[in-house]
Write a protein that holds these residues in place. Structure first.
Motif, PDB file in Angstrom:
ATOM      1  N   LEU A 111       0.818  -1.165  -0.034  1.00 13.42           N
ATOM      2  CA  LEU A 111      -0.113   0.117  -0.067  1.00 13.42           C
ATOM      3  C   LEU A 111       0.876   1.244  -0.053  1.00 13.42           C
ATOM      4  O   LEU A 111       1.844   1.246   0.401  1.00 13.42           O
ATOM      5  CB  LEU A 111      -0.907   0.019   1.230  1.00 13.42           C
ATOM      6  CG  LEU A 111      -1.832  -1.284   1.470  1.00 13.42           C
ATOM      7  CD1 LEU A 111      -2.670  -1.004   2.755  1.00 13.42           C
ATOM      8  CD2 LEU A 111      -2.849  -1.172   0.196  1.00 13.42           C
ATOM      9  N   ARG A 112       0.363   2.412  -0.641  1.00 11.44           N
ATOM     10  CA  ARG A 112       1.336   3.752  -0.964  1.00 11.44           C
ATOM     11  C   ARG A 112       0.573   4.556   0.163  1.00 11.44           C
ATOM     12  O   ARG A 112      -0.709   4.668  -0.101  1.00 11.44           O
ATOM     13  CB  ARG A 112       1.240   4.003  -2.018  1.00 11.44           C
ATOM     14  CG  ARG A 112       2.293   5.267  -2.147  1.00 11.44           C
ATOM     15  CD  ARG A 112       2.348   5.472  -3.873  1.00 11.44           C
ATOM     16  NE  ARG A 112       3.047   6.799  -3.632  1.00 11.44           N
ATOM     17  CZ  ARG A 112       3.682   7.312  -4.749  1.00 11.44           C
ATOM     18  NH1 ARG A 112       3.811   6.603  -5.971  1.00 11.44           N
ATOM     19  NH2 ARG A 112       4.384   8.403  -4.624  1.00 11.44           N
ATOM     20  N   ASP A 113       1.313   5.147   0.828  1.00 10.73           N
ATOM     21  CA  ASP A 113       0.829   6.450   1.501  1.00 10.73           C
ATOM     22  C   ASP A 113       1.667   7.607   1.344  1.00 10.73           C
ATOM     23  O   ASP A 113       2.680   7.430   0.474  1.00 10.73           O
ATOM     24  CB  ASP A 113       0.807   6.256   3.209  1.00 10.73           C
ATOM     25  CG  ASP A 113       2.108   5.902   4.009  1.00 10.73           C
ATOM     26  OD1 ASP A 113       3.257   5.917   3.057  1.00 10.73           O
ATOM     27  OD2 ASP A 113       2.081   5.767   5.125  1.00 10.73           O
ATOM     28  N   CYS A 114       1.681   8.558   2.271  1.00 12.69           N
ATOM     29  CA  CYS A 114       2.453   9.848   2.025  1.00 12.69           C
ATOM     30  C   CYS A 114       4.060   9.734   2.116  1.00 12.69           C
ATOM     31  O   CYS A 114       4.667  10.358   1.564  1.00 12.69           O
ATOM     32  CB  CYS A 114       1.827  11.035   2.772  1.00 12.69           C
ATOM     33  SG  CYS A 114       1.950  10.599   4.504  1.00 12.69           S
ATOM     34  N   SER A 115       4.328   8.797   2.905  1.00 13.38           N
ATOM     35  CA  SER A 115       5.895   8.503   3.250  1.00 13.38           C
ATOM     36  C   SER A 115       6.548   7.331   2.360  1.00 13.38           C
ATOM     37  O   SER A 115       7.723   7.284   2.360  1.00 13.38           O
ATOM     38  CB  SER A 115       6.027   8.015   4.535  1.00 13.38           C
ATOM     39  OG  SER A 115       5.384   6.794   4.870  1.00 13.38           O
ATOM     40  N   TYR A 135     -11.468   7.710   2.574  1.00 16.16           N
ATOM     41  CA  TYR A 135     -10.398   7.501   3.218  1.00 16.16           C
ATOM     42  C   TYR A 135     -10.809   6.301   3.870  1.00 16.16           C
ATOM     43  O   TYR A 135     -11.979   5.896   4.324  1.00 16.16           O
ATOM     44  CB  TYR A 135     -10.034   8.479   4.421  1.00 16.16           C
ATOM     45  CG  TYR A 135      -9.708   9.829   3.715  1.00 16.16           C
ATOM     46  CD1 TYR A 135      -8.366  10.038   3.433  1.00 16.16           C
ATOM     47  CD2 TYR A 135     -10.615  10.770   3.309  1.00 16.16           C
ATOM     48  CE1 TYR A 135      -8.003  11.379   2.985  1.00 16.16           C
ATOM     49  CE2 TYR A 135     -10.247  12.046   2.826  1.00 16.16           C
ATOM     50  CZ  TYR A 135      -9.090  12.308   2.620  1.00 16.16           C
ATOM     51  OH  TYR A 135      -8.679  13.581   2.124  1.00 16.16           O
ATOM     52  N   HIS A 156      -9.110   3.778   7.038  1.00 13.60           N
ATOM     53  CA  HIS A 156      -8.115   3.483   8.193  1.00 13.60           C
ATOM     54  C   HIS A 156      -7.862   1.955   8.263  1.00 13.60           C
ATOM     55  O   HIS A 156      -8.835   1.046   8.274  1.00 13.60           O
ATOM     56  CB  HIS A 156      -8.717   4.101   9.642  1.00 13.60           C
ATOM     57  CG  HIS A 156      -9.060   5.225   9.743  1.00 13.60           C
ATOM     58  ND1 HIS A 156      -8.430   6.246  10.196  1.00 13.60           N
ATOM     59  CD2 HIS A 156     -10.116   6.120   9.397  1.00 13.60           C
ATOM     60  CE1 HIS A 156      -8.801   7.504   9.983  1.00 13.60           C
ATOM     61  NE2 HIS A 156     -10.003   7.421   9.527  1.00 13.60           N
ATOM     62  N   LEU A 183      -3.243   3.223  10.302  1.00 12.48           N
ATOM     63  CA  LEU A 183      -2.727   3.834   9.122  1.00 12.48           C
ATOM     64  C   LEU A 183      -3.831   4.511   8.507  1.00 12.48           C
ATOM     65  O   LEU A 183      -4.926   3.776   8.188  1.00 12.48           O
ATOM     66  CB  LEU A 183      -2.042   3.028   8.515  1.00 12.48           C
ATOM     67  CG  LEU A 183      -0.813   1.901   8.985  1.00 12.48           C
ATOM     68  CD1 LEU A 183      -0.402   0.810   7.819  1.00 12.48           C
ATOM     69  CD2 LEU A 183       0.335   2.976   9.320  1.00 12.48           C
ATOM     70  N   LEU A 184      -3.580   5.498   7.719  1.00  7.71           N
ATOM     71  CA  LEU A 184      -4.673   6.084   6.688  1.00  7.71           C
ATOM     72  C   LEU A 184      -4.273   6.256   5.462  1.00  7.71           C
ATOM     73  O   LEU A 184      -3.223   6.714   5.416  1.00  7.71           O
ATOM     74  CB  LEU A 184      -4.798   7.749   7.528  1.00  7.71           C
ATOM     75  CG  LEU A 184      -6.061   8.562   6.867  1.00  7.71           C
ATOM     76  CD1 LEU A 184      -7.494   8.015   6.954  1.00  7.71           C
ATOM     77  CD2 LEU A 184      -6.029   9.899   7.468  1.00  7.71           C
ATOM     78  N   PHE A 185      -5.247   5.864   4.502  1.00  4.26           N
ATOM     79  CA  PHE A 185      -4.957   5.974   3.074  1.00  4.26           C
ATOM     80  C   PHE A 185      -6.164   6.667   2.568  1.00  4.26           C
ATOM     81  O   PHE A 185      -7.328   6.654   2.725  1.00  4.26           O
ATOM     82  CB  PHE A 185      -4.892   4.414   2.701  1.00  4.26           C
ATOM     83  CG  PHE A 185      -3.832   3.586   3.159  1.00  4.26           C
ATOM     84  CD1 PHE A 185      -2.768   3.825   2.616  1.00  4.26           C
ATOM     85  CD2 PHE A 185      -4.006   2.850   4.020  1.00  4.26           C
ATOM     86  CE1 PHE A 185      -1.453   3.092   3.095  1.00  4.26           C
ATOM     87  CE2 PHE A 185      -2.930   2.051   4.571  1.00  4.26           C
ATOM     88  CZ  PHE A 185      -1.469   2.324   4.236  1.00  4.26           C
ATOM     89  N   SER A 186      -5.517   7.604   1.389  1.00  5.12           N
ATOM     90  CA  SER A 186      -6.743   8.289   0.730  1.00  5.12           C
ATOM     91  C   SER A 186      -7.392   7.118  -0.332  1.00  5.12           C
ATOM     92  O   SER A 186      -7.533   7.914  -1.600  1.00  5.12           O
ATOM     93  CB  SER A 186      -6.276   9.509   0.171  1.00  5.12           C
ATOM     94  OG  SER A 186      -4.935   9.110  -0.644  1.00  5.12           O
ATOM     95  N   LYS A 187      -7.753   6.225   0.005  1.00  6.39           N
ATOM     96  CA  LYS A 187      -8.594   5.217  -1.044  1.00  6.39           C
ATOM     97  C   LYS A 187      -9.628   4.827  -0.231  1.00  6.39           C
ATOM     98  O   LYS A 187      -9.885   4.642   0.998  1.00  6.39           O
ATOM     99  CB  LYS A 187      -7.564   4.020  -1.290  1.00  6.39           C
ATOM    100  CG  LYS A 187      -6.432   4.537  -2.071  1.00  6.39           C
ATOM    101  CD  LYS A 187      -6.409   5.067  -3.368  1.00  6.39           C
ATOM    102  CE  LYS A 187      -5.100   5.228  -4.203  1.00  6.39           C
ATOM    103  NZ  LYS A 187      -5.423   6.207  -5.361  1.00  6.39           N
TER     104      LYS A 187
END
Length: 118
Positions: A7-11, A30, A32, A41-45
């Motif tokens: 998974l891809r997040d901001c970091s 979003y 969690h 973890l929070l993802f914008s998906k």
């Protein structure tokens, strides 16, 4: 690492094993991702998008905004207006009416298969 979920997040990219994920909690666009070690973890998906990335059977969708890992499912209570699942973490979640119907059908099919094996 063949069942690893990336998974891809901001970091950057996060590599998770299916057993590390306790549950998913959707909040509009979003999601969690709650892990067994307590991290969140929070993802914008959307939750649907993340479920498509995961191998079949990794997560069990119980409502529009929740999916659980069946590995950590302790018990299921499905009655007319009372539909809940309990996780080994002690959490209790309501199961939607439509998802409860699917869960009932699956449990009936599994009981038929086990009775044929006996």
């Amino acid at each position: 690492m063949e069942n690893c979920i990336i998974l891809r997040d901001c970091s950057g990219f996060i590599h998770l094993l299916p057993d590390e994920i306790l549950r998913l909690e959707g909040d509009r666009n979003y999601t969690h991702v709650l892990l067994t070690d307590g991290r969140k973890l929070l993802f914008s998906k959307t939750i649907g998008y993340l479920l498509e990335l995961m191998p079949e059977g990794t997560m069990l969708r119980i409502s529009k905004s929740h999916a659980i890992n069946p590995t950590y499912l302790q018990s299921i209570f499905l009655r007319r207006r009372q539909r809940y699942v309990y996780l080994t973490s002690g959490e209790k979640f309501e199961v939607s009416r439509r998802r409860a119907q699917v869960m009932r059908k699956q449990s009936k099919q599994q009981s038929r298969v086990t009775s044929k094996l006996d």
